[in-house]
Design an enzyme around this catalytic site. Structure first.
Site, mmCIF file in Angstrom:
data_model
loop_
_atom_site.group_PDB
_atom_site.id
_atom_site.type_symbol
_atom_site.label_atom_id
_atom_site.label_comp_id
_atom_site.label_asym_id
_atom_site.label_seq_id
_atom_site.Cartn_x
_atom_site.Cartn_y
_atom_site.Cartn_z
ATOM 1 N N ASP A 67 0.818 -1.212 0.000
ATOM 2 C CA ASP A 67 0.000 0.000 0.000
ATOM 3 C C ASP A 67 0.852 1.263 0.000
ATOM 4 O OD1 ASP A 67 0.978 -0.228 2.590
ATOM 5 O OD2 ASP A 67 -0.937 -0.791 3.462
ATOM 6 N N ASN A 101 -6.793 -2.319 14.552
ATOM 7 C CA ASN A 101 -8.216 -2.449 14.202
ATOM 8 C C ASN A 101 -8.462 -3.645 13.269
ATOM 9 O OD1 ASN A 101 -7.207 -1.618 11.751
ATOM 10 N ND2 ASN A 101 -8.532 0.160 11.515
ATOM 11 N N HIS A 120 -6.887 -4.258 10.345
ATOM 12 C CA HIS A 120 -6.658 -4.078 8.905
ATOM 13 C C HIS A 120 -5.422 -4.847 8.444
ATOM 14 C CE1 HIS A 120 -4.090 -0.113 9.330
ATOM 15 N NE2 HIS A 120 -3.344 -1.175 9.467
ATOM 16 N N GLU A 175 -9.418 -1.687 5.516
ATOM 17 C CA GLU A 175 -9.916 -1.291 6.827
ATOM 18 C C GLU A 175 -11.225 -2.011 7.146
ATOM 19 O OE1 GLU A 175 -7.875 0.391 8.539
ATOM 20 O OE2 GLU A 175 -7.664 2.479 7.933
HETATM 21 P P1 PGA Z 1 2.667 -1.351 12.598
HETATM 22 O O1 PGA Z 1 1.458 -1.286 11.576
HETATM 23 O O2 PGA Z 1 3.588 -2.390 12.070
HETATM 24 O O3 PGA Z 1 3.272 0.027 12.556
HETATM 25 O O4 PGA Z 1 2.084 -1.705 13.913
HETATM 26 C C1 PGA Z 1 0.880 -2.462 11.148
HETATM 27 C C2 PGA Z 1 -0.221 -2.166 10.183
HETATM 28 O O5 PGA Z 1 -0.851 -1.102 10.302
HETATM 29 O O6 PGA Z 1 -0.464 -2.990 9.293
#
Ligand code: PGA
Length: 240
Positions: free
Chosen positions: A67, A136, A138, A143
């Protein structure tokens, strides 16, 4: 889902690096799916060291990142283009033209997404997808929402993601509100998936993921439909 619980972040990162090493050794022209965020930084450090030591060769690999924020300039230090350059691509011998990222500068986001999906299809899909998980639930920027998009698309970030990611920006207002992301089916079409999670902040979401059934508001729960997912987490993120 196979589960490996590690003592700490370092061990988690080393274990994940060993899996990437095995993948690239067995198939030197592997198509790798890379993630960004804090979680895979240790993995990328290990891969960079292994590459410098001549233990792993990325010269025939191809990669696609999950992404990118939208809109964002490629050279913005918060872009995932800049993140990948700094943390991995400048330190390993992958050919720059083989390391693909979504273009957050494009005027035609829909066309960009269609083209990205086509490019992934043209090389036969992802062999090994590295994933982090948002608190959350995702994966990529898919999302929790009432609608899931199977293929690469433009999406709105949820308030919780904007807040979580604001730690990298000087203020929450600077976090882009949209992103380009591969879709859920793009991820599920990967031959093998390595899901990484560390720290107490991920314990709740991993607990929801590993619970019975598949929670509808948890995009990561769809990974339960995939036959070859390995969860590598540290003790703090593991709920039992
Ligand atoms: P993080 O993010 O590795 O910074 O915890 C993970 C994500 O949002 O997929």
């Amino acid at each position: 889902m196979r589960i490996t619980v590690c003592e700490n972040y370092d061990e988690m990162s080393k274990k994940a690096a060993q899996l990437v090493l095995a993948q690239v050794t067995l198939k030197p022209n592997s198509v790798l799916g890379f993630a960004t965020g804090s979680t895979p930084l240790g993995l990328y450090e290990n891969l960079s060291e292994m590459c410098s030591a001549g233990q792993i060769d990325f010269s025939n690999t191809v990669s696609f990142n999950l992404d990118e924020y939208y809109p964002i300039k490629k050279d913005d230090p918060n872009s995932y283009n800049a993140y990948m350059q700094e943390n991995l691509f400048s330190k390993i011998n992958i050919k720059r033209e083989n390391a693909h990222l979504l273009n957050g500068e494009t005027d035609d986001p829909e066309g960009e997404c269609e083209n990205y999906e086509r490019m992934i299809g043209r090389v036969g899909g992802i062999d090994m997808q590295i994933l982090g998980i948002g608190s959350n639930g995702h994966i990529g920027f898919n999302e929790p929402d009432s609608v899931m998009y199977p293929y690469t698309h433009i999406t709105h970030l949820t308030e919780s993601t904007i807040k979580a990611n604001s730690r990298f920006f000087s203020s929450v207002d600077e976090v882009p509100k949209k992103a380009l992301t591969v879709g859920i089916l793009t991820i599920l079409n990967s031959k093998r998936i390595i899901l990484m999670a560390n720290g107490a902040g991920k314990k709740q979401v991993i607990s929801e993921l590993l619970g019975d059934g598949m929670k509808l508001n948890l995009p990561a729960a769809l990974l339960k439909l995939h036959p070859d997912v390995t969860l590598i987490c540290d003790k703090e993120a593991y709920p039992k």
